[in-house]
Each structure stands twice: as structure tokens, then as C-alpha cells.
Design an enzyme around this catalytic site. Sequence first.
Site, short mmCIF file in Angstrom:
data_model
loop_
_atom_site.label_atom_id
_atom_site.label_comp_id
_atom_site.label_asym_id
_atom_site.label_seq_id
_atom_site.Cartn_x
_atom_site.Cartn_y
_atom_site.Cartn_z
N SER A 117 1.34 -30.96 -33.58
CA SER A 117 0.80 -30.80 -34.93
C SER A 117 -0.38 -29.84 -34.93
CB SER A 117 0.33 -32.17 -35.42
OG SER A 117 -0.43 -32.05 -36.60
N TYR A 144 -5.00 -39.50 -34.51
CA TYR A 144 -3.65 -38.94 -34.62
C TYR A 144 -3.57 -37.60 -33.88
CZ TYR A 144 0.14 -36.19 -36.54
OH TYR A 144 1.22 -35.37 -36.65
N LYS A 148 -1.57 -36.34 -30.31
CA LYS A 148 -0.66 -35.18 -30.22
C LYS A 148 -1.10 -34.23 -29.10
CE LYS A 148 2.45 -36.22 -33.10
NZ LYS A 148 3.82 -36.43 -32.61
#
Length: 323
Positions: A117, A144, A148
Amino acid sequence: MTWLITGGAGYIGAHVVRETLKSGRNVVILDDMSTGIATRIPDGVTLEEVTLVDKAGVEAVFAKHEITGVLHLAARKQVGESVEKPLYYWDENINGLTHLVGAMKNSGIKNLVFSSSAAVYGEPDIAPDALITEATHCLPINPYGATKLAGEWIAHALSASDDFHVAALRYFNVAGAGSPQLGDQFILNLVPIVFDALTKGNQPRVFGDDYPTPDGSCIRDYVHVQDLAEAHVAAMDYVERPDTTFAAINIGTGRGASVFEVLDMVREVTGLEVTPERIQRRAGDPAALTADVSRAAQLLDWQSKYDLRDIISSAWTAWQQTH
Ligand code: UFG
């Protein structure tokens, strides 16, 4: 050739599954169905309803199918939730990944396409009109994004230790629908949030109009989910090449659009009255995130085909079918 697609019943996954089938590969889906939708799974494609945190369950899938490569899309992906429940995100996204790549290693499977991402970049210290290259410093600002980036590191290490062939695709802002049945059913990102507000008779809200951008609102690189799906096929071709090691690759259009520009396009496409309400900034929003997409062109021979109008009009058609 059979590719295991984790998260294949999700919004992005459903598009990726269809493009993978079109490329002539067989598909097995691994999905815990927590956010997946069964009707998105094409006829003839096997669903293994397994959670990645169940190590034995993941290994059983590899024992059952002759898998030749893995497209790993399944993950928890809500930024705000990741701040509230960091351990849950590390468990699901990182323990899940170690179970998956462990099973790949045990089965001698080396080809991996990993959904990363633009969240790995955090709030990059670059001018708002500068493009983000893969060499831009990665400093995620929420759990988050951290999971990643850590996922990329694990995959990168395996490319050195175990000859894994890896493409880590750093998605920018994904929106749109490849067909009216495959729209994003969650109301978590700008485009569905705006449709939801407008169809309920409310006006969309713009989080901050005092950013150092031409119109003061944040700029993002909106990429059509159909383009993204095609990038996955190019990435499968890439990791199937014998000389591939590891590459992180931006997947965007290379063109930024501000929140106001997105809203202007929504007005044009829907014909609805759009009079945005300007409210305060949302914490953690960088002013601008636009991808430099030259590596995708060079390594994957891929570039986006669809523009913002295609994104909004396809998303709107899909929205009207399901809401
Ligand atoms: N925004 C508004 N009003 C809203 C909702 C969003 O003004 O009601 C703005 C945001 O401030 C931001 C832009 O619209 O500037 C896009 O917001 P999203 O929440 O749709 O997306 P983000 O850019 O915050 O994050 C998305 C994904 C992440 C991913 C990131 C990568 O949700 O998972 O893109 O760029 F990491």
C-alpha cells in the site's frame, strides 16, 4: 498453473480473480469470508474458507491443491481500526503472512505477489506536487501501514534466503468497478462515502481546505480497480520469470486529483447537486500522494488505462445496482 488468491472474495480480489482466469491460469481462493461476498466468486473456482491465522488450515490448503504461485491480497485494511487495535492488525496481517509464506516454503512455491500500500510512505517529506517513487523514504504513520511495510520486509528476506520471486504492489487509492456487480460495498473510502451521503440527501464533507495544494484539499492518486487487477496479471508474469528477485512497485496513475476535483467529477457524472461542506483536517492525512509509476511501466510493462471519469462513473453504476 494454479494460483492461490487470498482475499479473492473481496472487492479488489473479485476483480483480480477474473483477470487471472482470463490470463489462462486456474484459481483457488482462500478467504475467511469476514468481508468477502460469496456471490462474487465465479462458477468453477474453489473457495477454501480458511483464516490465515489458522496455520494448520493454511497448510492443509497447500497440501490439497497443486499451487504454483500466490497472490496475497487478504488483510485487515482500515487505518482507523488499526490505530485502535494494533495487535489485531499485527496478528492478522503479519502472523497470517508468516503462515502463508511458511506453507509456500514447505511446498517449494516461490512466486508471490503481495498487496502492499501507499500507506508504507506515511506522510512523505516531499513537495505536494512531487511524485512518490519507490525510493521515497518509507515511514508509516499507523499500524496498518506498518504491517504492510513489515510484510514487504518478510517477503524481501525470503527472496534472499529462499529464492522467492516477489512483486510487492503498493496500491494508491483504489476505486471504481470493473462491472456493475463488483462495486465496493463498504462505505470506508472517499468515493463510496460521497455516494452514501448524496443518496441520503446529505452533502459530502471535505477534510481540510487549507493544505498546500492548488485548491487547498488533499490530493490522491485514484486508480481504477480494473487497472489494478490487470497490474496483478502483469505482476504474475513478472514473478514467473526466472531472474526475478524482489521489487516493490507503485500502482497508480501518476496523476493526482484533489478532493474537490473528485467531487466535481461526482457532480458531472451523477447530475446531483454537490455542495461540499468544508470541515477540519482529519488527523494523519498527508497533503498529497501521487505515484511515480515508471517502475510499473519498466518492470511490468503496465500502465493505467482509465481516468477519474471512468472511475467515478463505473463506481456510480455499481452503487446504483446495490444500494
Ligand atoms: N476525504 C474527505 N472526506 C471524506 C472522506 C475522505 O475529504 O468524507 C478525503 C481524505 O481526507 C483524503 C481523501 O479524501 O484526502 C481520500 O481518503 P480515503 O479515506 O478514501 O483514502 P486515504 O487516502 O486516506 O487512504 C487510502 C486507503 C488506505 C491506503 C491509502 C494509500 O484507505 O488503505 O489510500 O494512499 F493506504
